[in-house]
Design an enzyme around this catalytic site. Structure first.
Site, short mmCIF file in Angstrom:
data_model
loop_
_atom_site.label_atom_id
_atom_site.label_comp_id
_atom_site.label_asym_id
_atom_site.label_seq_id
_atom_site.Cartn_x
_atom_site.Cartn_y
_atom_site.Cartn_z
N ARG A 29 0.93 -1.15 -0.48
CA ARG A 29 -0.39 0.11 0.12
C ARG A 29 0.48 1.26 0.01
O ARG A 29 0.04 1.87 0.85
CB ARG A 29 -0.88 -0.35 1.49
CG ARG A 29 -2.15 -1.07 1.45
CD ARG A 29 -3.18 -1.16 -0.14
NE ARG A 29 -3.71 -1.88 0.05
CZ ARG A 29 -3.75 -3.34 -0.16
NH1 ARG A 29 -2.16 -2.85 -1.40
NH2 ARG A 29 -4.59 -4.51 -0.71
N SER B 124 -10.47 0.54 2.85
CA SER B 124 -9.47 0.19 4.56
C SER B 124 -9.74 1.33 4.79
O SER B 124 -8.66 2.05 4.40
CB SER B 124 -8.89 -0.87 4.28
OG SER B 124 -9.02 -2.10 3.71
N GLU C 170 -4.56 4.87 5.67
CA GLU C 170 -4.44 4.58 4.23
C GLU C 170 -4.17 5.35 3.36
O GLU C 170 -3.79 5.54 2.75
CB GLU C 170 -5.17 2.85 4.15
CG GLU C 170 -4.57 2.71 2.53
CD GLU C 170 -5.97 1.61 2.25
OE1 GLU C 170 -5.44 0.25 2.58
OE2 GLU C 170 -6.30 1.03 0.77
C1 LIG Z 1 -15.09 0.47 -0.84
C2 LIG Z 1 -13.59 0.53 -1.63
C3 LIG Z 1 -13.05 -0.21 -1.81
C4 LIG Z 1 -11.53 -0.31 -1.71
N1 LIG Z 1 -11.35 -1.77 -2.04
C5 LIG Z 1 -10.03 -1.07 -1.76
C6 LIG Z 1 -8.78 -2.85 -1.94
O1 LIG Z 1 -9.13 -3.41 -1.97
N2 LIG Z 1 -7.52 -1.99 -2.25
C7 LIG Z 1 -6.52 -1.15 -2.83
O2 LIG Z 1 -5.81 -0.57 -3.08
N3 LIG Z 1 -8.04 0.36 -2.98
C8 LIG Z 1 -9.10 0.05 -2.50
N4 LIG Z 1 -9.51 1.18 -2.44
C9 LIG Z 1 -9.48 2.16 -2.08
C10 LIG Z 1 -9.11 3.23 -3.37
O3 LIG Z 1 -10.32 2.36 -4.40
C11 LIG Z 1 -7.96 2.94 -4.15
O4 LIG Z 1 -6.75 3.40 -4.21
C12 LIG Z 1 -8.04 3.91 -6.02
O5 LIG Z 1 -6.61 3.19 -6.55
C13 LIG Z 1 -7.93 4.71 -5.51
O6 LIG Z 1 -8.60 5.69 -7.36
P1 LIG Z 1 -8.56 6.67 -6.85
O7 LIG Z 1 -8.93 7.29 -8.15
O8 LIG Z 1 -10.15 7.59 -6.27
O9 LIG Z 1 -7.73 8.19 -5.96
P2 LIG Z 1 -7.54 9.29 -5.78
O10 LIG Z 1 -8.77 8.92 -4.23
O11 LIG Z 1 -8.45 10.47 -6.43
O12 LIG Z 1 -6.92 9.98 -5.18
C14 LIG Z 1 -5.96 9.06 -4.26
C15 LIG Z 1 -4.34 9.37 -4.49
O13 LIG Z 1 -3.59 9.40 -5.42
C16 LIG Z 1 -3.70 11.05 -5.45
N5 LIG Z 1 -3.28 10.62 -7.63
C17 LIG Z 1 -4.50 10.10 -7.77
N6 LIG Z 1 -4.60 10.16 -9.11
C18 LIG Z 1 -3.37 10.97 -9.90
C19 LIG Z 1 -2.79 11.00 -10.77
N7 LIG Z 1 -2.77 10.48 -11.92
N8 LIG Z 1 -1.30 11.41 -11.06
C20 LIG Z 1 -0.83 11.63 -9.67
N9 LIG Z 1 -1.30 11.46 -8.39
C21 LIG Z 1 -2.78 11.08 -8.51
C22 LIG Z 1 -4.07 12.13 -5.46
O14 LIG Z 1 -4.32 12.69 -5.15
C23 LIG Z 1 -4.55 11.07 -3.69
O15 LIG Z 1 -3.18 11.67 -3.24
C24 LIG Z 1 -10.85 1.39 -1.73
C25 LIG Z 1 -11.85 2.37 -1.83
C26 LIG Z 1 -13.30 2.00 -1.65
C27 LIG Z 1 -14.13 3.62 -0.83
#
Ligand SMILES: Cc1cc2nc3c(=O)[nH]c(=O)nc-3n(C[C@H](O)[C@H](O)[C@H](O)COP(=O)(O)OP(=O)(O)OC[C@H]3O[C@@H](n4cnc5c(N)ncnc54)[C@H](O)[C@@H]3O)c2cc1C
Length: 348
Positions: A168, A246, A340
């Site tokens: 992570r 998480s 996380e």
């Molecule tokens: C119901 C649920 C279940 C989940 N299950 C999992 C799981 O099983 N495993 C897991 O690993 N995660 C899980 N997550 C967490 C999440 O989905 C992941 O971490 C996902 O990759 C985040 O993507 P996002 O586009 O929503 O990122 P955001 O929340 O929009 O951004 C997260 C971070 O990344 C940065 N960021 C986003 N895009 C970019 C980019 N293009 N360049 C540079 N920085 C960037 C943002 O600035 C921020 O710091 C879960 C979340 C939820 C709500």
């Protein structure tokens, strides 16, 4: 700045899966890579504070919001090269949504992503915390991450060895804001069978043994069913999914510390000799069961590791609950839980 870019003031709660977060001074949605690069270069040159936002599923944004510009990534495109003898090499724009890509890859007969079905968010965020689920991690499949290195303003391709991927975490998470991810290249294996199943719970659901391969479509269905039962697949009308998944990572502790945990505490030896234990188990054993809490911020009814917004919760409410749980686990087990999600404009 290009006039056609969508630009407006926005409540960030409307852009996060927790549905919390105050206003951003302005939000710009970039639909092409050229626009994305231009906008970020211009704003960096002007010294404007920037927040890059994908699907908002791994951020907790404070109630005061973000006093700067939020760049919403909406770039699209998938380039495929399956002639390569090394499998299917696919380069995916940062703004593509993760789960449809997983589904598409399985349909095309490419394996590797199936155990990560149902994870919310966009492709560009997948390397940030090295997304993982059911024993698989995205870093095992990434061959390149194309970025804008904001420290130089130059486009830079990073290979996995340069990304410091870990559980992570990655260089992108530990050096926040430096790299804007533009696209991610994955190297997938050709074939309709899954990669070997690593996670006992998933193996049981499939009626298979750990280490076996089964059709990737079956893995996807089983993972989606397991995740849905835990509130880990987004559903608008299910408050158990109004979360960041998480909230805490699984603690990695020294082996001698692991001996201090009660019998029955999960412990997974890591290659470097440390032990990974289960945050969900510690939380539950510290007295915080499913549904814990009495306000609009409560633990999910389906999973103790998810802090959820039951409707109307603020970031302050969620932080209060997170602090209470962290303190309770520390008092009972001497283990410090680490959040996380990325915290923006707030701290635990
Ligand atoms: C119901 C649920 C279940 C989940 N299950 C999992 C799981 O099983 N495993 C897991 O690993 N995660 C899980 N997550 C967490 C999440 O989905 C992941 O971490 C996902 O990759 C985040 O993507 P996002 O586009 O929503 O990122 P955001 O929340 O929009 O951004 C997260 C971070 O990344 C940065 N960021 C986003 N895009 C970019 C980019 N293009 N360049 C540079 N920085 C960037 C943002 O600035 C921020 O710091 C879960 C979340 C939820 C709500």
């Amino acid at each position: 700045m290009r006039p056609e870019l969508v630009e407006r003031r926005e409540e960030l709660a409307d852009h996060t899966t927790l549905r919390v977060g105050g206003p951003a001074r302005r939000m710009i949605t970039a639909e092409t890579e050229a626009d994305l690069i231009d906008v970020v270069r211009d704003l960096d040159a002007a010294g404007e504070p920037l927040l890059i936002l994908g699907g908002g599923s791994n951020v907790l944004i404070g109630d005061a919001g973000f006093d700067g510009t939020v760049i919403k990534i909406a770039t699209r495109g998938v380039a495929e090269d399956t002639a390569a003898c090394s499998g299917a090499v696919i380069t995916v724009a940062a703004g593509e949504v993760w789960d449809p890509l997983v589904s598409y890859s399985i349909e095309r007969g490419w394996s590797g992503l199936e155990a990560m079905s149902g994870v919310p968010g966009l492709i560009g965020a997948s390397p940030i915390q090295n997304v993982g689920a059911y024993g698989a991690e995205v870093s095992e499949l990434i061959s390149m991450v194309r970025t804008l290195d904001r420290s130089t303003g130059q486009v830079k391709t990073l290979f996995p060895v340069e990304c410091d991927f870990g559980y992570r975490t990655s260089r992108f998470k530990s050096d926040p804001g430096r790299f804007l991810v533009l696209s991610v290249t994955f190297q997938l294996r050709l074939g309709s069978m899954s990669q070997p199943i690593r996670y006992p719970e998933l193996a049981r659901a499939l009626g298979a043994e750990v280490g076996e391969r089964v059709p990737a479509t079956e893995v996807r269905q089983a993972v989606l069913a397991l995740r849905t039962a835990k509130g880990m697949v987004l559903a608008e009308d299910d408050h158990d999914t109004w979360s960041v998944g998480s909230f805490f990572t699984n603690p990695i502790i020294a082996p001698e510390r692991a001996l201090d945990l009660p019998a029955g505490a999960p412990g997974f030896p890591q290659p470097n000799g440390t032990i990974k234990t289960s945050a969900a188990w510690l939380i539950e054993q510290a007295g915080f069961g499913k549904g814990y809490g009495n306000g609009s911020a409560r633990l999910s009814n389906k999973h103790t590791l998810a802090l959820t917004n039951r409707g109307g919760a603020t970031a302050a409410d969620l932080l209060r609950l997170a602090r209470e749980i962290r303190a309770g686990v520390e008092a009972k087990f001497g283990v410090e839980l680490v959040p996380e999600p990325v915290l923006v404009g707030c701290e635990l």
